[in-house]
Design an enzyme around this catalytic site. Structure first.
Site, PDB file in Angstrom:
ATOM      1  N   ASP A   1      34.921  39.481  29.338  1.00  0.00           N
ATOM      2  CA  ASP A   1      34.154  40.521  28.648  1.00  0.00           C
ATOM      3  C   ASP A   1      34.864  40.809  27.319  1.00  0.00           C
ATOM      4  OD1 ASP A   1      36.281  42.250  29.162  1.00  0.00           O
ATOM      5  OD2 ASP A   1      35.106  43.694  30.326  1.00  0.00           O
TER       6      ASP A   1
ATOM      7  N   CYS B   1      39.228  40.312  31.625  1.00  0.00           N
ATOM      8  CA  CYS B   1      38.592  41.558  31.177  1.00  0.00           C
ATOM      9  C   CYS B   1      39.717  42.473  30.708  1.00  0.00           C
ATOM     10  CB  CYS B   1      37.715  42.176  32.268  1.00  0.00           C
ATOM     11  SG  CYS B   1      38.574  42.852  33.706  1.00  0.00           S
TER      12      CYS B   1
ATOM     13  N   THR C   1      41.516  44.761  32.254  1.00  0.00           N
ATOM     14  CA  THR C   1      42.631  44.810  33.212  1.00  0.00           C
ATOM     15  C   THR C   1      42.722  43.570  34.088  1.00  0.00           C
ATOM     16  OG1 THR C   1      41.163  45.840  34.814  1.00  0.00           O
ATOM     17  CG2 THR C   1      42.481  47.330  33.424  1.00  0.00           C
TER      18      THR C   1
ATOM     19  N   HIS D   1      50.129  29.379  47.571  1.00  0.00           N
ATOM     20  CA  HIS D   1      49.845  30.043  48.849  1.00  0.00           C
ATOM     21  C   HIS D   1      48.358  30.293  49.087  1.00  0.00           C
ATOM     22  CE1 HIS D   1      54.099  31.973  49.460  1.00  0.00           C
ATOM     23  NE2 HIS D   1      54.177  30.770  48.912  1.00  0.00           N
TER      24      HIS D   1
ATOM     25  N   HIS E   1      49.630  28.078  55.178  1.00  0.00           N
ATOM     26  CA  HIS E   1      48.739  28.836  54.283  1.00  0.00           C
ATOM     27  C   HIS E   1      47.269  28.536  54.575  1.00  0.00           C
ATOM     28  CE1 HIS E   1      52.267  30.124  52.210  1.00  0.00           C
ATOM     29  NE2 HIS E   1      52.631  28.871  51.996  1.00  0.00           N
TER      30      HIS E   1
HETATM   31  C1  RB5 Z   1      35.678  47.499  29.899  1.00  0.00           C
HETATM   32  O1  RB5 Z   1      35.861  48.616  29.106  1.00  0.00           O
HETATM   33  C2  RB5 Z   1      36.696  47.495  31.024  1.00  0.00           C
HETATM   34  O2  RB5 Z   1      36.324  48.443  31.977  1.00  0.00           O
HETATM   35  C3  RB5 Z   1      36.789  46.132  31.638  1.00  0.00           C
HETATM   36  O3  RB5 Z   1      37.178  45.216  30.670  1.00  0.00           O
HETATM   37  C4  RB5 Z   1      37.776  45.974  32.772  1.00  0.00           C
HETATM   38  O4  RB5 Z   1      39.031  46.495  32.443  1.00  0.00           O
HETATM   39  C5  RB5 Z   1      37.317  46.417  34.085  1.00  0.00           C
HETATM   40  O5  RB5 Z   1      38.000  46.281  35.114  1.00  0.00           O
END
Ligand code: RB5
Length: 148
Positions: A8, A65, A67, A98, A133
């Site tokens: 994203d 993304c 996080t 694993h 595993h």
């Molecule tokens: C987008 O703002 C953010 O929520 C997305 O990139 C991600 O971190 C979601 O887990």
């Protein structure tokens, strides 16, 4: 080996870093977007890459993304996907050795481009160990059959 990559807007910088790492490894890739920093919804890109892996269009996937959390949660809703949210070289190696992860996920707001490149190199140069595993992965497959 062919890798599908998707992100994203929060993962676009890391996506470019991962593509550089794949090029260094001479690994072919398919870029499923997103291609700009306009806000998009990460489940859409998780779906594109998960379907490409499950359909055999690519062998493995990389998702990015902000996080790495949301996009990995979405990818793991697909039966047969083992998406590992990785944050360091140790978890990158272990997710292959694993867990036989077929997708790795990282976060552009918590991981630097240099760290992401090191994790990509570690993941793709570490083979799955099998053995004990596999017993555990078989149990995950059973969970999928029973509850997904
Ligand atoms: C987008 O703002 C953010 O929520 C997305 O990139 C991600 O971190 C979601 O887990």
């Amino acid at each position: 080996m062919k890798v599908g990559i998707g992100c994203d807007h929060g993962g676009i910088v890391l996506k470019n870093a991962c593509i550089e790492a794949l090029k260094e490894l001479n690994i072919e890739y398919v870029d499923y977007g997103t291609y700009t920093e306009d806000s998009v919804d990460y489940p859409d890109y998780a779906e594109k890459v998960a379907k490409a892996v499950l359909g055999g269009e690519v062998d493995k996937g990389i998702l990015l993304c902000g996080t790495g959390i949301g996009i990995s949660i979405a990818a793991n809703k697909f039966r047969g996907i083992r998406c590992a949210h990785i944050t360091n070289v140790f978890s990158a190696k272990a997710s292959s050795e694993h867990n036989n992860a077929n997708i790795i996920a990282m976060g552009g707001r918590i991981t630097t481009s240099e760290e992401a490149k090191e994790m990509v190199l570690a993941f793709f140069s570490t083979p799955y160990a099998g053995g004990r595993h596999q017993t555990r992965l078989d149990k995950i497959t059973e969970i999928e059959k029973n509850y997904l």
